[in-house]
Design a protein around this motif. Structure first.
Motif, short mmCIF file in Angstrom:
data_model
loop_
_atom_site.label_atom_id
_atom_site.label_comp_id
_atom_site.label_asym_id
_atom_site.label_seq_id
_atom_site.Cartn_x
_atom_site.Cartn_y
_atom_site.Cartn_z
N GLU A 89 0.81 -1.20 0.00
CA GLU A 89 0.00 0.00 0.00
C GLU A 89 0.85 1.26 0.00
O GLU A 89 1.89 1.31 0.63
CB GLU A 89 -0.89 0.04 1.26
N HIS A 105 5.01 2.46 -8.96
CA HIS A 105 3.64 1.99 -9.16
C HIS A 105 3.46 0.47 -9.06
O HIS A 105 2.41 0.01 -8.62
CB HIS A 105 3.14 2.45 -10.54
N TRP A 117 -0.79 -2.58 -9.37
CA TRP A 117 -0.41 -1.27 -9.87
C TRP A 117 -1.13 -0.22 -9.02
O TRP A 117 -2.33 -0.33 -8.78
CB TRP A 117 -0.79 -1.12 -11.33
N ARG A 118 -0.41 0.80 -8.57
CA ARG A 118 -1.02 1.86 -7.76
C ARG A 118 -0.63 3.21 -8.30
O ARG A 118 0.42 3.38 -8.94
CB ARG A 118 -0.56 1.73 -6.31
N ASN A 119 -1.47 4.19 -8.02
CA ASN A 119 -1.19 5.54 -8.47
C ASN A 119 -2.08 6.51 -7.68
O ASN A 119 -2.98 6.09 -6.95
CB ASN A 119 -1.43 5.70 -9.97
N ARG A 120 -1.85 7.77 -7.88
CA ARG A 120 -2.63 8.82 -7.22
C ARG A 120 -3.48 9.52 -8.24
O ARG A 120 -3.00 9.95 -9.30
CB ARG A 120 -1.69 9.80 -6.51
N ASP A 155 -6.18 7.99 -3.79
CA ASP A 155 -5.31 7.00 -4.42
C ASP A 155 -6.11 5.79 -4.85
O ASP A 155 -7.24 5.56 -4.39
CB ASP A 155 -4.22 6.54 -3.44
N TYR A 156 -5.49 4.97 -5.69
CA TYR A 156 -6.10 3.71 -6.08
C TYR A 156 -5.02 2.67 -6.27
O TYR A 156 -3.85 2.97 -6.45
CB TYR A 156 -6.92 3.86 -7.37
N ASP A 157 -5.43 1.41 -6.22
CA ASP A 157 -4.58 0.33 -6.70
C ASP A 157 -5.46 -0.74 -7.33
O ASP A 157 -6.67 -0.82 -7.06
CB ASP A 157 -3.66 -0.22 -5.62
N ARG A 196 -5.15 -4.97 -8.04
CA ARG A 196 -4.37 -6.19 -7.80
C ARG A 196 -4.99 -7.33 -8.59
O ARG A 196 -6.21 -7.45 -8.69
CB ARG A 196 -4.35 -6.52 -6.31
N HIS A 236 -12.11 3.75 2.49
CA HIS A 236 -11.75 3.07 1.25
C HIS A 236 -12.94 2.29 0.72
O HIS A 236 -13.93 2.04 1.45
CB HIS A 236 -10.56 2.13 1.48
#
Length: 495
Positions: free
Chosen positions: A76, A176, A199-202, A208-210, A212, A264
């Motif tokens: 995270e 990411h 993969w995660r990003n803002r 934010d998100y990811d 999986r 979340h």
């Protein structure tokens, strides 16, 4: 003298890096020039490290004494600083300033450029440029249990077992991409549990998100989303163990998640667990959960949560028989049972969560219902469960609540015994109720638990639970009303 040592170290690194000693090397003047350049670079790197660390110290000075948050799930992004709570850090993606410091320190410390730090009992490796990180994982949880007072001697058992015996790894590539893999050996067999890439990003500040993909652990309820190494009791609540898809806690699929400052939301689409059977279609499960913290400060949190799932069962994979833990995991005779129940076409479950903490005191209530659809026009098989539990840290430590995921993690022990302190001592209590209804062989039961947890540090714990249980089965070897006591103990280490 320092200059001579730096020059000598640079010379050794330069010679070691030369791939072909048999080939003609540089002459003395060229070699001297390379050594001077390397020494100058190391001096510049050292100055940059000192400057960045000074800037970071100055920026952090107003926050000294405030708790630091680290999410239990290593993949995270770090949560926002405001309103964070303390619990044990594992592998976290560093912020820009920290990443710069680590890159420079790694380049200055080792010729290979790899830096190593020790956190949760195992090393974390970082590449010199900060692009790669890697950490081994481990979990050892041993339980012992004895039951007595039952009207059936076959239920008065004393047993031992490994609740978890895991080895795995986790890591990141760049900002990411992240991954995690774990296998469990607790039943003397290899069982793949967590195994995913993500993969995660803002999206925007505070949002934010990811995403999986792989073999994923459920995001379902408060304790249903808490790892086996982080539950405040030896076994999860009956809401977590009974209001559940047929595939249980894991499924192979995809899970996008969205995070904001006070909560979340997640959506999961999975097939079956990893089973190697491609001769029939997988069951399909869609699961969603959201949690919100309308109150969130350093010492107070209010938690609200809601979740639900819908499952389609394929022919040949539609057995709905349930044998659910009510008084301890390691007594196979102590269960609530439905008897044989086949012909399921699908299930739908949903639940709610309400709780929070104030200082060292926490409270959590959960309730849920599951309806299993049967073929042949039969009425739905209904499962209902609810629980209320709480705890109090006598040593003043804060509950290990994770506001990012809405679950429990590893605690941040204020005074570990390995540093001369008492560790963290927690008293716990819980009442839970479970009912199987609208079938020919219904069952119901409840359990009341008192417990003590002693956390030696942030990743080592001892737990003791005393459980009074009551069951009423209409099927199986232990039909009729019955009650008794179970005393269980655990020692656990999580790396």
């Amino acid at each position: 003298m320092i200059r001579h040592l730096s020059t000598g170290a640079a010379l050794v690194a330069l010679v070691a890096a030369t791939p072909a000693l048999a080939q003609p090397g540089p002459d003395r003047d060229e070699l001297a020039e390379l050594v001077r350049a390397q020494a100058a670079e190391i001096a510049a790197l050292r100055q940059r490290v000192e400057r960045l660390e000074a800037e970071r110290t100055a920026a952090a000075a107003p926050q000294q004494g405030a708790p630091v948050l680290a999410t239990r799930e290593p993949a995270e992004p770090a949560p926002a600083a405001a309103g964070t709570q303390p619990y044990a850090p594992q592998l976290l993606p560093p912020g820009p300033a920290e990443r710069d410091v680590e890159r420079v320190r790694a380049a200055a410390v080792t010729a290979s450029g790899v830096s190593t730090e020790w956190g949760q009992g195992l090393p974390v490796f970082h590449s010199a440029d900060g692009v790669f990180s890697f950490k081994p994982r481990g979990r050892i949880i041993f339980d012992a249990s004895t039951s007595f007072g039952s009207d059936h001697e076959g239920r008065n058992l004393t047993t031992t077992g490994m609740r978890a015996l895991r080895m795995g790894l986790e890591g990141t590539v760049g900002t990411h991409f992240f991954y995690q893999f774990e296998s469990d050996f607790s039943e003397n067999e290899v069982d793949v549990v967590t195994a995913f890439m993500g993969w995660r990003n803002r999206i925007a500040p505070g949002l934010d998100y990811d995403v999986r993909v792989g073999h994923l652990f459920n995001d379902r309820g408060f304790e249903g989303s808490t790892g086996s190494d982080s539950t405040p009791f030896l076994e999860r609540t009956v809401v977590a163990t009974a209001i559940i898809p047929q595939r249980a806690f894991y499924g192979l699929g995809i899970m996008p998640r969205l995070f904001w400052k006070t909560g979340h939301a997640s959506l999961t689409l999975t097939g079956d667990r990893i089973d190697g059977d491609q001769s029939t279609s997988d069951n399909r499960t869609v699961l969603a959960r959201a949690h919100w913290n309308p109150i969130k400060s350093n010492r107070q949190v209010l938690h609200l949560g809601i979740w639900g799932f819908d499952e389609m069962l394929q022919p040949g994979k539609n057995t709905l028989t349930r044998n659910t833990v009510i008084g301890g995991r390691f007594n196979g005779a102590l269960r609530l049972s439905t008897g044989t129940l086949i012909g399921g076409t699908g299930t739908t479950g949903y639940g709610v969560e309400l709780g929070g903490y104030a200082g060292p005191l926490w409270l959590m209530a959960e309730a849920g219902e599951r309806r299993a659809r049967l073929d042949g026009g039969r009425a739905d098989f209904v499962t209902r469960a609810w629980s209320v539990g709480g705890g109090w840290f006598l040593t003043g430590d804060l509950p290990p609540y994770n506001p990012r995921l809405g679950s429990f993690g590893q605690p941040k022990v204020l005074r570990p015994i390995f540093e001369g302190g008492p560790g963290a001592i927690e008293l716990t209590a819980r009442y839970e109720s479970l009912e199987f209804d609208d079938i020919l062989t219904p069952a119901q039961g409840w359990a009341a638990t008192l417990g003590v947890n002693w956390y030696l540090n942030s990743f080592t714990r001892f737990q003791v639970n005393a459980i009074h249980w009551n069951t009423q089965n209409t099927a199986g070897a232990y039909a009729g009303k019955d009650d008794g006591e179970t005393l269980s103990a655990r020692v656990g280490v999580t790396f």
